[in-house]
Design a protein around this motif. Structure first.
Motif, PDB file in Angstrom:
ATOM      1  N   ILE A  34       0.833  -1.197   0.000  1.00 11.26           N
ATOM      2  CA  ILE A  34       0.000   0.000   0.000  1.00 11.26           C
ATOM      3  C   ILE A  34       0.871   1.252   0.000  1.00 11.26           C
ATOM      4  O   ILE A  34       0.631   2.211  -0.753  1.00 11.26           O
ATOM      5  CB  ILE A  34      -0.942  -0.018   1.212  1.00 11.26           C
ATOM      6  N   GLU A  35       1.900   1.267   0.835  1.00  8.03           N
ATOM      7  CA  GLU A  35       2.796   2.415   0.890  1.00  8.03           C
ATOM      8  C   GLU A  35       3.568   2.580  -0.423  1.00  8.03           C
ATOM      9  O   GLU A  35       3.764   3.700  -0.907  1.00  8.03           O
ATOM     10  CB  GLU A  35       3.759   2.250   2.060  1.00  8.03           C
ATOM     11  N   LEU A  36       3.989   1.456  -1.010  1.00  7.26           N
ATOM     12  CA  LEU A  36       4.712   1.522  -2.280  1.00  7.26           C
ATOM     13  C   LEU A  36       3.818   2.093  -3.379  1.00  7.26           C
ATOM     14  O   LEU A  36       4.268   2.902  -4.207  1.00  7.26           O
ATOM     15  CB  LEU A  36       5.208   0.127  -2.672  1.00  7.26           C
ATOM     16  N   HIS A  37       2.539   1.699  -3.384  1.00 12.61           N
ATOM     17  CA  HIS A  37       1.641   2.212  -4.414  1.00 12.61           C
ATOM     18  C   HIS A  37       1.365   3.700  -4.209  1.00 12.61           C
ATOM     19  O   HIS A  37       1.178   4.440  -5.186  1.00 12.61           O
ATOM     20  CB  HIS A  37       0.331   1.430  -4.401  1.00 12.61           C
ATOM     21  N   ALA A  38       1.339   4.141  -2.963  1.00 15.26           N
ATOM     22  CA  ALA A  38       1.196   5.576  -2.711  1.00 15.26           C
ATOM     23  C   ALA A  38       2.389   6.337  -3.271  1.00 15.26           C
ATOM     24  O   ALA A  38       2.240   7.412  -3.885  1.00 15.26           O
ATOM     25  CB  ALA A  38       1.045   5.829  -1.213  1.00 15.26           C
ATOM     26  N   VAL A  39       3.580   5.809  -3.079  1.00 19.51           N
ATOM     27  CA  VAL A  39       4.786   6.427  -3.644  1.00 19.51           C
ATOM     28  C   VAL A  39       4.696   6.459  -5.167  1.00 19.51           C
ATOM     29  O   VAL A  39       5.025   7.463  -5.820  1.00 19.51           O
ATOM     30  CB  VAL A  39       6.039   5.663  -3.180  1.00 19.51           C
ATOM     31  N   ASN A  40       4.232   5.364  -5.758  1.00 18.17           N
ATOM     32  CA  ASN A  40       4.088   5.302  -7.212  1.00 18.17           C
ATOM     33  C   ASN A  40       3.124   6.375  -7.721  1.00 18.17           C
ATOM     34  O   ASN A  40       3.407   7.068  -8.699  1.00 18.17           O
ATOM     35  CB  ASN A  40       3.580   3.917  -7.604  1.00 18.17           C
ATOM     36  N   GLY A  41       1.984   6.525  -7.045  1.00 11.74           N
ATOM     37  CA  GLY A  41       1.022   7.539  -7.467  1.00 11.74           C
ATOM     38  C   GLY A  41       1.567   8.950  -7.346  1.00 11.74           C
ATOM     39  O   GLY A  41       1.342   9.799  -8.219  1.00 11.74           O
ATOM     40  N   ALA A  42       2.295   9.231  -6.252  1.00 15.07           N
ATOM     41  CA  ALA A  42       2.864  10.564  -6.063  1.00 15.07           C
ATOM     42  C   ALA A  42       3.894  10.881  -7.145  1.00 15.07           C
ATOM     43  O   ALA A  42       3.920  11.988  -7.700  1.00 15.07           O
ATOM     44  CB  ALA A  42       3.498  10.671  -4.676  1.00 15.07           C
ATOM     45  N   GLY A  43       4.751   9.927  -7.473  1.00 17.65           N
ATOM     46  CA  GLY A  43       5.749  10.163  -8.511  1.00 17.65           C
ATOM     47  C   GLY A  43       5.136  10.359  -9.879  1.00 17.65           C
ATOM     48  O   GLY A  43       5.544  11.254 -10.648  1.00 17.65           O
ATOM     49  N   ASP A  44       4.113   9.551 -10.207  1.00 17.94           N
ATOM     50  CA  ASP A  44       3.469   9.683 -11.516  1.00 17.94           C
ATOM     51  C   ASP A  44       2.797  11.040 -11.680  1.00 17.94           C
ATOM     52  O   ASP A  44       2.840  11.638 -12.761  1.00 17.94           O
ATOM     53  CB  ASP A  44       2.443   8.563 -11.701  1.00 17.94           C
ATOM     54  N   VAL A  45       2.157  11.529 -10.615  1.00 23.94           N
ATOM     55  CA  VAL A  45       1.460  12.805 -10.761  1.00 23.94           C
ATOM     56  C   VAL A  45       2.453  13.966 -10.890  1.00 23.94           C
ATOM     57  O   VAL A  45       2.157  14.961 -11.554  1.00 23.94           O
ATOM     58  CB  VAL A  45       0.492  13.032  -9.578  1.00 23.94           C
ATOM     59  N   MET A  46       3.636  13.834 -10.289  1.00 27.18           N
ATOM     60  CA  MET A  46       4.658  14.860 -10.485  1.00 27.18           C
ATOM     61  C   MET A  46       5.067  14.948 -11.957  1.00 27.18           C
ATOM     62  O   MET A  46       5.195  16.044 -12.522  1.00 27.18           O
ATOM     63  CB  MET A  46       5.888  14.537  -9.627  1.00 27.18           C
ATOM     64  N   ILE A  47       5.255  13.805 -12.585  1.00 30.45           N
ATOM     65  CA  ILE A  47       5.617  13.797 -14.006  1.00 30.45           C
ATOM     66  C   ILE A  47       4.451  14.326 -14.846  1.00 30.45           C
ATOM     67  O   ILE A  47       4.656  15.066 -15.824  1.00 30.45           O
ATOM     68  CB  ILE A  47       6.020  12.381 -14.441  1.00 30.45           C
ATOM     69  N   THR A  48       3.218  13.990 -14.458  1.00 30.44           N
ATOM     70  CA  THR A  48       2.051  14.477 -15.189  1.00 30.44           C
ATOM     71  C   THR A  48       1.971  15.997 -15.142  1.00 30.44           C
ATOM     72  O   THR A  48       1.661  16.650 -16.151  1.00 30.44           O
ATOM     73  CB  THR A  48       0.774  13.861 -14.605  1.00 30.44           C
ATOM     74  N   VAL A  49       2.230  16.584 -13.972  1.00 30.24           N
ATOM     75  CA  VAL A  49       2.204  18.045 -13.835  1.00 30.24           C
ATOM     76  C   VAL A  49       3.242  18.680 -14.754  1.00 30.24           C
ATOM     77  O   VAL A  49       2.964  19.664 -15.451  1.00 30.24           O
ATOM     78  CB  VAL A  49       2.443  18.449 -12.368  1.00 30.24           C
ATOM     79  N   ALA A  50       4.446  18.120 -14.784  1.00 34.28           N
ATOM     80  CA  ALA A  50       5.500  18.679 -15.629  1.00 34.28           C
ATOM     81  C   ALA A  50       5.143  18.579 -17.109  1.00 34.28           C
ATOM     82  O   ALA A  50       5.321  19.541 -17.874  1.00 34.28           O
ATOM     83  CB  ALA A  50       6.824  17.967 -15.350  1.00 34.28           C
ATOM     84  N   LEU A  51       4.611  17.421 -17.541  1.00 30.06           N
ATOM     85  CA  LEU A  51       4.263  17.254 -18.944  1.00 30.06           C
ATOM     86  C   LEU A  51       3.082  18.130 -19.332  1.00 30.06           C
ATOM     87  O   LEU A  51       3.061  18.711 -20.425  1.00 30.06           O
ATOM     88  CB  LEU A  51       3.944  15.780 -19.227  1.00 30.06           C
ATOM     89  N   ALA A  52       2.072  18.220 -18.454  1.00 27.33           N
ATOM     90  CA  ALA A  52       0.911  19.054 -18.773  1.00 27.33           C
ATOM     91  C   ALA A  52       1.311  20.509 -18.912  1.00 27.33           C
ATOM     92  O   ALA A  52       0.823  21.224 -19.805  1.00 27.33           O
ATOM     93  CB  ALA A  52      -0.152  18.892 -17.688  1.00 27.33           C
ATOM     94  N   SER A  53       2.204  20.969 -18.065  1.00 28.33           N
ATOM     95  CA  SER A  53       2.634  22.366 -18.140  1.00 28.33           C
ATOM     96  C   SER A  53       3.403  22.638 -19.421  1.00 28.33           C
ATOM     97  O   SER A  53       3.327  23.733 -19.986  1.00 28.33           O
ATOM     98  CB  SER A  53       3.511  22.697 -16.925  1.00 28.33           C
ATOM     99  N   THR A  54       4.141  21.647 -19.905  1.00 30.31           N
ATOM    100  CA  THR A  54       4.945  21.836 -21.116  1.00 30.31           C
ATOM    101  C   THR A  54       4.116  21.646 -22.375  1.00 30.31           C
ATOM    102  O   THR A  54       4.149  22.458 -23.294  1.00 30.31           O
ATOM    103  CB  THR A  54       6.119  20.848 -21.120  1.00 30.31           C
ATOM    104  N   VAL A  55       3.348  20.550 -22.423  1.00 30.02           N
ATOM    105  CA  VAL A  55       2.649  20.171 -23.644  1.00 30.02           C
ATOM    106  C   VAL A  55       1.336  20.928 -23.806  1.00 30.02           C
ATOM    107  O   VAL A  55       0.915  21.230 -24.918  1.00 30.02           O
ATOM    108  CB  VAL A  55       2.402  18.647 -23.641  1.00 30.02           C
TER     109      VAL A  55
END
Length: 456
Positions: A34-55
């Motif tokens: 459960i904790e690992l999946h929370a880390v996975n979700g947090a990291g993915d959304v950081m990349i999503t924010v960066a890509l959305a801001s650029t693209v």
């Protein structure tokens, strides 16, 4: 003073650990997943924010549509070809699941740093790295689905465990998204630096999972078989002497293959069809509403606020669906899938007829709610009907199909003209297509009842 400064952080960490390790999840190892999946979700959304801001946000709408279309062409199109391969490849590594999850985390950390140099300019080198992130994220999801059944606490159903894991990812996403937006104000590479740090932490956390995660005892691979293959596994006719033909038996054994998803009854197959419609709707709404609300914001709101309203509504609905799914885990998954598909279709029709701010937000919330509840019900059907020896492989293949459905929905959302009524009508059409293919079969399977005992 040191203790006073540490107290908020240590107290928060203890509260999180207490929640994730409750009801035997700590002893079984599910809490660490459960904790690992929370880390996975947090990291993915950081990349999503960066890509959305650029693209998306950094250029005018017309240019943004071209960039997002290019993003889909360069990343999603190859991904649809790679996705069916990811599951079978990982099936061949049953004894290295911890290493596979750690590798997916570490690869995304490296790719985040790679993208940080190109995110400011939006150069073409950004897209291959984004494809790598998608593939690694898919690989992690496939392995996670295979790991959950190995970490079930006593008296825990698979759908309840999945709901806890999914809810942790949603909560982490909700917390990390504003943090990523704050980092974006410092500089466009900063969300990617944050993602790199998070994924490096996830790399270490993956190796703390119990060793039984790497066990593959009794597992085989699931296939989508065709009817004549089922006939090939029928009992051999007896010879006049009462035995079985030796040469025929050897040939039959050579053709024998593991059981497939179609061999366990119609519920799983129709459940997949219904969930594919939900996932296509999700991809469609993400891309269509992103461009529609940017060009035509909700009444009295700015484009950013309009997108925020729809995003919060969808996230809240998804979280509520996950929570309700845990409560409804033993209450007829076929009926639940058919009911929520009908609910989503009804709201989509209303949104097309009475297009307004309220109806758009309502559709986003209902889409999130029904998608989460339908997916958890599909998990329950797989748990109940698919033999244990192929259950983990079945999860991998179902996730691949649903991801491909999301890509198709997203492509439709980008290609469609920015007309709200037309868009909601297309959304209703996607759901109607799924309902036509699946609802009758689901209700028929519910009336006949399952030949397999239900798992509480």
């Amino acid at each position: 003073m040191g203790r006073a400064l540490r107290a908020p952080f240590t107290g928060t960490a203890r509260a999180i650990r207490k929640a994730t390790h409750a009801h035997g999840a700590g002893e079984s190892g599910l809490g660490k997943l459960i904790e690992l999946h929370a880390v996975n979700g947090a990291g993915d959304v950081m990349i999503t924010v960066a890509l959305a801001s650029t693209v998306f946000f950094s250029v005018p709408t017309d240019e943004a549509r071209g960039r997002v279309a290019l993003y889909l062409a360069v990343t999603m199109a190859p991904f649809t070809l790679l996705a069916p391969v990811v599951g079978p490849l990982l099936d061949r590594l049953p004894h290295g699941r911890r290493a596979a999850m750690a590798g997916a985390m570490f690869a995304r950390a490296v790719l985040a740093i790679t993208m940080s140099g190109a995110v400011a300019t939006g150069g073409l080198e950004l897209y291959p790295a984004a494809l790598g992130v998608l593939v690694c994220s898919k690989a992690y999801g496939v392995v996670r689905s295979a790991v959950v059944p190995r970490l079930l606490p006593p008296r825990f159903s698979l759908v309840k465990a999945n709901s806890r894991v999914t809810l942790a990812g949603l909560l982490a996403t909700g917390i990390a998204a504003p943090i990523g937006a704050g980092l974006q104000t410092i500089g466009s590479p900063w969300p990617l630096y944050g993602a790199c740090a998070i994924f490096l932490g996830g790399t270490v956390l993956a190796f703390t999972l119990p060793h039984k995660v790497d066990s593959a005892k009794g597992e085989r691979k699931a296939r989508l078989v065709v009817p004549h293959e089922e006939a090939a596994r029928a009992p051999l006719p007896r010879t006049p002497k009462g035995g079985r033909g030796g040469s025929t038996l050897r040939r039959r054994r050579g053709r024998e293959k593991p059981p497939g998803l179609r061999s366990v009854g119609p519920s799983v197959l129709h459940g997949l069809q219904a969930n594919a419609a939900h996932r296509a709707l999700s991809g469609f709404l993400i891309f269509f509403l992103a461009f529609l609300l940017r060009e035509h914001p909700l009444a009295g709101q700015s484009a950013a606020v309009s997108l925020g309203i729809v995003g919060v509504a969808a996230g809240t609905g998804n979280a509520c669906g996950t929570a309700v799914g845990s409560w409804l885990r033993a209450r007829g998954p076929e009926v639940i899938v058919a009911t929520v598909l009908g609910l989503a279709l009804g709201v989509a029709v209303l949104a097309a007829v009475f297009f307004s701010t309220v109806m758009v937000a309502a559709l986003a919330a209902v889409a999130g709610f029904t998608q989460a509840l339908s997916k958890l019900s599909l998990d329950a059907m797989i748990q109940r009907d698919v033999p244990e020896e192929v259950r983990t492989s079945a999860f991998a293949r179902s996730e691949t199909l649903l991801q491909m459905s999301w890509v198709v929905g997203g492509a439709i959302g980008i290609a469609l003209p920015l007309n709200g009524v037309l868009g909601m009508s297309v959304a209703a059409g996607l759901l109607a297509l799924g309902a036509t293919a699946s609802v009758r079969g689901l209700l028929g399977a519910a009336r006949r009842g399952s030949p397999h005992p239900r798992v509480a």
